[in-house]
Design a protein around this motif. Structure first.
Motif: not given
Length: 325
Positions: A81, A84, A104-108, A120-121, A268, A270
């Motif tokens: 978090g 990037d 943390y699915p939004e974290q790469v 997926d990430n 876009g 990840m």
């Protein structure tokens, strides 16, 4: 008054440009198993990040050094978090990273070295190090006078496993009469164990030694203190520090991975793919000793020819067919 407003406008322009530059920058944290000056695995990734920066990529870089596998879950949880991209630069970190990545699915994230698709990430990356091993095997087979070569391995896993088999394949092709000795320290960081193996190989008559991963530095130090024994390196830094015994060096160039990660993030994407390093995509570099006694021209020409072939046709070294004795 006009000058005053012009000055204000100029200052506002600078602030706008500054904010834009910050907005375009990418923050990257890399978790390392050892220090970034280890003359091996960690140093090559550190140099790769810095090379990407030198090429114009705006990167806020945070190295997190000497992280034990038991500490990885906590370290990843603290970093998630806040960056990037978070890179876990050791395959042994995989279990912890996979668990944190789900939280943390939004974290790469990125993990190396493995060819597995992890989520997926999560990006993965794998050096096709059978190519670097193959080139080094050509040199060993052409330069050994004793027809006996020693391989100081860390663990039979990941890119080290591929390197060793690629090395042996080339060795057997260019010099079928050459015998090889192989031993594993069981660790990617055991420089003491690598040194002990190096002593054993030299005492047994090996006159050329190699070793992947940062643990090999221990064996290289033994070679440097011995007579009539040479080394083929995995990093150019080893050749710079031990110029009297290192014939050549096959280096990883992780700037290819860093740039690929950044471009995917900007597009876009990840995760969900594995990124290879090979000679075709400039993931590897190769350098020769300038000492003609260490690196004869015919040997250099043979290596250059093989490298050109790998650039034209990557992923063609059949390392999997090699059975270790």
């Amino acid at each position: 008054m006009k000058r005053f407003f012009a000055s204000i406008a100029f200052v506002m322009l600078l602030l706008t440009l500054s904010v834009a530059a910050v907005a375009e920058s990418i923050s990257i944290a890399v978790i390392y198993p050892d220090t970034v000056d280890d003359k091996g695995w960690c140093q090559t990734m550190d140099e790769g990040v810095k090379k990407a920066i030198a090429q114009g990529y705006e990167i806020e870089y945070t190295p997190v050094e000497s992280v034990a596998e038991t500490d990885v879950p906590n370290v990843l949880d603290q970093l998630a978090g806040n960056y990037d991209i978070i890179i876990a630069h050791k395959v042994g970190y995989q279990t912890a990273l996979s668990e944190i990545a789900e939280e943390y699915p939004e974290q790469v994230f990125a993990l190396g070295s493995t060819d597995k698709i992890l989520g997926d990430n999560v990006f993965s990356y794998i050096p096709h190090s059978e190519e670097t091993g193959y080139l080094n095997g050509i040199i060993a087979g052409m330069t050994t006078k004793a027809n006996k070569v020693g391989i100081v391995g860390p663990a039979d896993a990941g890119d080290s496993a591929r390197y060793v088999r690629g090395f042996i394949k080339a060795l057997q092709e260019v010099n079928p009469d050459c015998e090889y000795m192989l031993s594993w320290t069981g660790s990617f960081s055991d420089t003491v164990g690598a040194g002990d193996i190096g002593k054993t190989f030299i005492a047994a008559g090996c006159d050329v030694l190699v070793g992947p991963a940062q643990q090999s530095l221990g064996a290289l130090r033994i070679v440097d203190s011995s007579e009539n024994v040479l080394w083929i390196a995995q990093t150019a830094s080893q050749m710079a520090d031990f110029p009297n015994v290192v014939m050549a060096a096959a280096d990883y160039d992780y700037s290819a991975v860093i740039i690929n990660l950044i471009e995917n993030l900007k597009a876009g994407k990840m995760g969900g793919e594995c990124m290879p390093l090979d000679y075709n995509n400039n993931g590897f570099t190769y350098s020769f000793s300038e000492n003609a006694e260490l690196m004869p021209e015919d040997v250099k020409a043979a290596v250059q020819s093989a490298m050109d072939a790998l650039k034209a046709a990557p992923n063609t070294v059949d390392y999997a067919s090699i059975e270790l004795k």
